[in-house]
Scaffold this motif. Structure first.
Motif, short mmCIF file in Angstrom:
data_model
loop_
_atom_site.label_atom_id
_atom_site.label_comp_id
_atom_site.label_asym_id
_atom_site.label_seq_id
_atom_site.Cartn_x
_atom_site.Cartn_y
_atom_site.Cartn_z
N SER A 58 14.86 56.15 154.41
CA SER A 58 14.89 57.14 154.20
C SER A 58 15.85 58.11 153.35
O SER A 58 15.40 59.46 152.83
N PRO A 62 11.30 58.96 149.64
CA PRO A 62 9.94 59.75 150.48
C PRO A 62 10.12 60.90 149.62
O PRO A 62 9.18 60.51 149.76
N GLN A 66 6.41 61.71 148.41
CA GLN A 66 5.11 62.77 148.56
C GLN A 66 5.35 63.91 147.14
O GLN A 66 4.46 64.76 147.30
N THR A 72 2.33 62.71 152.80
CA THR A 72 3.81 63.24 153.31
C THR A 72 4.08 62.80 154.80
O THR A 72 3.51 62.30 155.46
N ILE A 73 5.10 63.44 155.25
CA ILE A 73 5.68 63.29 157.14
C ILE A 73 4.87 63.43 157.66
O ILE A 73 4.23 63.27 158.37
N THR A 79 4.87 56.77 155.99
CA THR A 79 5.34 56.47 157.23
C THR A 79 6.80 56.05 156.24
O THR A 79 7.53 55.39 155.56
N SER B 58 6.42 65.23 164.23
CA SER B 58 5.70 64.57 163.46
C SER B 58 4.86 65.08 162.55
O SER B 58 4.20 64.75 161.79
N ILE B 73 12.83 64.80 153.95
CA ILE B 73 13.36 63.69 154.53
C ILE B 73 14.24 63.58 153.73
O ILE B 73 15.16 62.29 153.97
#
Lengths: 192, 192
Positions: A58, A62, A66, A72-73, A79, B58, B73
């Motif tokens: 994390s 990420p 992105q 994207t989240i 994920t 989410s 994130i």
């Protein structure tokens, strides 16, 4: 000197530093190395394939995903699984096959400042940020490993939230599959 | 007609639609309503306070947070907890106090297309996207509820990864606190 004209996605190295700063708050080493890794992975996805991304940490990585991919989240195409590894995979969102790119700690001999950063050998205040950035730019993909992967079937497909109702306790809309009241009212609220 | 000059963060409504499309892939209703909610929350944070964000779903909403706040994130300032509620909070990253904004399903009477979307009363193909967008713009903050919150202490502060070593099985750098080998080698790999 190699890698003087390094590109990260559609960005030059310096443009990517600026994009990282704007999105992530600062040009963190993990977002920069991550950008090189994501760029490497994207180049190995066949053209026209719709792909998802899985990030194994994390921290930082990420945001590189992105910044450089459509994943994207919030759209669910990225994920994050907290496996603690500085690695990511891109995979065909229907079939699951793709590539995994990882930071290969066995290839850091010539890049001691990157090695120091990855293994946290120095307190942050003692990192030489300029030298670290220089080594990241110099190293480029030399420090990245790549593997073909296939994602396990439980991670494929879209998971529907199912029916939505008002929670009889708080009144907010929630997925009925969570129970007779929402998860927050069941005691999972993060607030005191 | 009210809300003709609605602003979402530094964006006009139309500019925000474009930003959502660029980042999220399309101007999803959840990212647009989410933008209005995030904007509302930000306005209630005292100036100069460094804040983190917690997102209770989410779906879509995390991207509104990432578009409009410094929280992502990858930088750890945004946490996503899958409570299934269309709500978010911003809170002082040291003290934990802040505001929670939620989509108030009790205020949707005059906005039937939003109600339909939230409770999934129509299949996606039957949604009237233009009408939905029009109602979102018309509603603005009228459909948002706000509460003062304080985040539970376990969510405050930075959680260090601790010491990093090479996994004796795969060789990749991993947090020693995960065990004698990395989580992936312990069977948690998402790949077949």
């Amino acid at each position: 000197m190699k890698n003087n004209n390094i590109k990260i996605g559609r960005y030059s190295f310096e443009e990517y530093l600026a994009a990282a700063k704007s999105f992530h708050g600062y040009a963190a080493p993990g977002v920069i190395i991550g950008g090189i890794m994501v760029d490497f992975a994207m180049e190995h996805m066949p053209e026209g394939v719709l792909f998802n991304a899985l990030c194994e940490t994390s921290s930082c990585l990420p945001d590189a995903i992105q910044l450089l991919t459509p994943c994207t989240i919030g759209n669910g195409w990225l994920t994050v699984r907290g496996l603690g590894l500085f690695a990511l995979s891109l995979y065909d969102k229907y079939k699951g096959n793709g590539v995994r790119v990882f930071l290969d700690s066995g290839r850091l001999e010539n890049y001691p400042e990157i090695n120091s950063w990855l293994f946290k050998l120095k307190p942050k205040g003692e990192q030489n940020k300029d030298l670290l950035l220089e080594q990241i730019k110099e190293a480029g993909r030399d420090i990245c490993g790549m593997q073909k992967i296939c994602i396990a079937s439980q991670y494929l497909g879209k998971h529907s939230k199912g029916n939505i109702l008002s929670c009889s306790k708080c009144g907010e809309a929630y997925p009925v599959k969570d129970g007779s009241i929402c998860l927050s009212c069941q005691g999972k609220s993060p607030y005191t």
